[in-house]
Enzyme design. Structure first.
Site, PDB file in Angstrom:
ATOM      1  N   TRP A   8      -9.350   4.684   1.676  1.00 12.00           N
ATOM      2  CA  TRP A   8      -8.631   3.553   2.285  1.00 12.00           C
ATOM      3  C   TRP A   8      -9.604   2.594   2.954  1.00 12.00           C
ATOM      4  O   TRP A   8      -9.432   1.382   2.882  1.00 12.00           O
ATOM      5  CB  TRP A   8      -7.553   4.052   3.246  1.00 12.00           C
TER       6      TRP A   8
ATOM      7  N   ASP B  88      -6.873   1.182  11.044  1.00  6.24           N
ATOM      8  CA  ASP B  88      -5.804   1.563  10.126  1.00  6.24           C
ATOM      9  C   ASP B  88      -5.303   2.917  10.623  1.00  6.24           C
ATOM     10  O   ASP B  88      -5.962   3.945  10.466  1.00  6.24           O
ATOM     11  CB  ASP B  88      -6.366   1.675   8.704  1.00  6.24           C
TER      12      ASP B  88
ATOM     13  N   LYS C 154       4.640   7.497   6.885  1.00  4.11           N
ATOM     14  CA  LYS C 154       4.086   8.833   7.175  1.00  4.11           C
ATOM     15  C   LYS C 154       4.637   9.347   8.503  1.00  4.11           C
ATOM     16  O   LYS C 154       5.384  10.310   8.537  1.00  4.11           O
ATOM     17  CB  LYS C 154       2.568   8.782   7.176  1.00  4.11           C
TER      18      LYS C 154
HETATM   19  C1  LIG Z   1      -4.780   5.612   5.851  1.00  2.15           C
HETATM   20  C2  LIG Z   1      -4.022   4.822   4.829  1.00  2.15           C
HETATM   21  N1  LIG Z   1      -4.207   3.491   4.756  1.00  2.15           N
HETATM   22  C3  LIG Z   1      -3.547   2.736   3.869  1.00  2.15           C
HETATM   23  C4  LIG Z   1      -2.665   3.287   2.969  1.00  2.15           C
HETATM   24  C5  LIG Z   1      -1.948   2.402   1.992  1.00  2.15           C
HETATM   25  O1  LIG Z   1      -0.675   2.181   2.489  1.00  2.15           O
HETATM   26  P1  LIG Z   1       0.418   1.332   1.711  1.00  2.15           P
HETATM   27  O2  LIG Z   1       0.831   2.137   0.544  1.00  2.15           O
HETATM   28  O3  LIG Z   1       1.497   1.148   2.759  1.00  2.15           O
HETATM   29  O4  LIG Z   1      -0.195   0.033   1.328  1.00  2.15           O
HETATM   30  C6  LIG Z   1      -2.422   4.665   3.007  1.00  2.15           C
HETATM   31  C7  LIG Z   1      -1.461   5.266   2.062  1.00  2.15           C
HETATM   32  O5  LIG Z   1      -1.364   6.450   1.877  1.00  2.15           O
HETATM   33  C8  LIG Z   1      -3.117   5.439   3.953  1.00  2.15           C
HETATM   34  O6  LIG Z   1      -2.941   6.766   4.014  1.00  2.15           O
END
Ligand SMILES: Cc1ncc(COP(=O)(O)O)c(C=O)c1O
Length: 362
Positions: A104, A173, A197
């Protein structure tokens, strides 16, 4: 309703507190005496005003925010924030520091690059397959912000302490550990989290932004990509994801009123993760993939002796009422996601199953 439900260890969308699901079910056809479903009411109605205002008030109370912080609900998921953060916060000649701790973070870094803005990757744990949180880290004093991923959902690592940045505001994040523990909000200029989550269903992303960073939003970027658009209109410049925000409101109510706030939540989360890690450390059959001091309390990633055994483990767990234990497709192995809503009983059931599996196959 609860009898045929399984223990859900999905990484996201993930388990929600049962009382929240029951409340939704109960009020689904007639929300707050409106004679309409919550999915049918107008976002310009008093009913929805009450929902969003209560959700915002709860976020502020739970995280002990002061009036410098703005609570926004956006769409586009956490991935949209990878692009909105640099788009809004970095002007000409500015730079940002990023720490790369996995998939991520890598995606977040790419979005800064794509915009032709300056990104300094000040630390990375890629050398050991992202199995640890790097430290200490020297941040640049002139960076506009320092970006981290507080919990790495795929690799199963988490920042136990947040880094010293010398006053540079942290942008985090927090998609997979928001509301799992108290946060020293003074350190953070902006946090964002996809809801699916720890907080609610997919479809809404929470952004908390401080005044000084909000003031950086340029006026010449598209309206829907500007933080000020949301801050000025209580997240209702256009139609918000009403049902997702309503669910977030109920999850936050559960967190405050049933769990008793973040200190209690953090204690319960330590206990749940402790059960799993302690068992695995003693067993030697299961091997946690993250280094000990960097282990996530939310996503417990582990391997079995062979990939075949992992497949059997995941399949038999499901037969025993435990779902979602397969590791992310990019890394393989197993992963138990034990976010806030996962009850202690689910983790106890999993440990009991793991013991039985080890006795049979070990
Ligand atoms: C830490 C983290 N950041 C970003 C994301 C991406 O999120 P989204 O699917 O809401 O764009 C995730 C998805 O699992 C994640 O675990």
């Amino acid at each position: 309703m609860s009898t045929d439900r399984i223990h859900n260890f999905n990484a996201g969308p993930a388990a929600l507190p049962l009382p929240v699901l029951e409340e939704i079910q109960e009020s689904f056809l007639n929300f707050a005496g409106s004679g309409m479903s919550v999915t049918e009411i107008s976002h310009r109605s008093k009913w929805f005003d009450d929902v969003i205002n209560d959700a915002v008030a709860r976020v502020k109370r739970i995280l002990k925010l002061d009036n410098r912080h703005h609570v926004l609900f956006l769409q586009g998921g956490a991935s949209m924030q990878f692009c909105m953060v640099p788009m809004n916060l970095l002007g000409a000649g500015d730079s940002a520091d990023y720490v790369n701790t996995g998939t991520w973070s890598t995606k977040a870094i790419k979005e800064v690059d794509l915009q032709g803005k300056t990104v300094n990757v000040v630390a990375s744990s890629e050398d050991r397959n992202f199995s640890y949180i790097p430290r200490p880290i020297a941040f640049n004093a002139d960076a506009v912000y320092a970006h981290i991923t507080s919990n790495n959902t795929i690799k199963g690592t988490q920042w136990a302490q947040f880094p010293e940045t010398g006053g540079v505001p942290i942008v985090s994040d927090t998609s997979s550990d928001i509301f799992s523990r108290p946060l020293e909000m003074d350190k953070f200029g902006l946090i964002y989290a996809g809801a699916q989550k720890n907080m609610g269903p997919a479809g809404v992303c929470l952004v908390i932004i401080r005044d000084d960073l909000l003031a950086r939003t340029p006026g010449d970027i598209p309206t829907m990509l500007r933080y000020t658009t949301y801050a000025e209109k209580n997240s209702m410049y256009n139609t918000p994801p009403c049902f997702a925000i309503y669910t977030v409101q109920l999850v936050l109510k559960w967190l405050e009123e049933t769990i008793g706030g973040l200190d209690k939540m953090a204690e319960l989360n330590r206990r749940k993760a402790g059960l799993l890690y302690d068992y695995m450390d003693n067993s030697g059959y299961y091997r946690p993939t993250a280094q000990k001091e960097s282990r996530s309390l939310m996503n417990v990633t582990f391997r079995l002796p062979t990939e075949d055994l992992e497949k059997t483990f995941v399949a038999q767990a499901l037969e025993n009422g435990m779902g979602g234990l397969k590791g992310h497709r990019s890394v393989g192995g197993c992963r138990a996601s034990i976010y806030n809503p996962a009850p202690l009983a689910a983790v106890e059931a999993l440990v009991a199953f793991m013991k039985g599996f080890e006795n049979k196959h070990g």
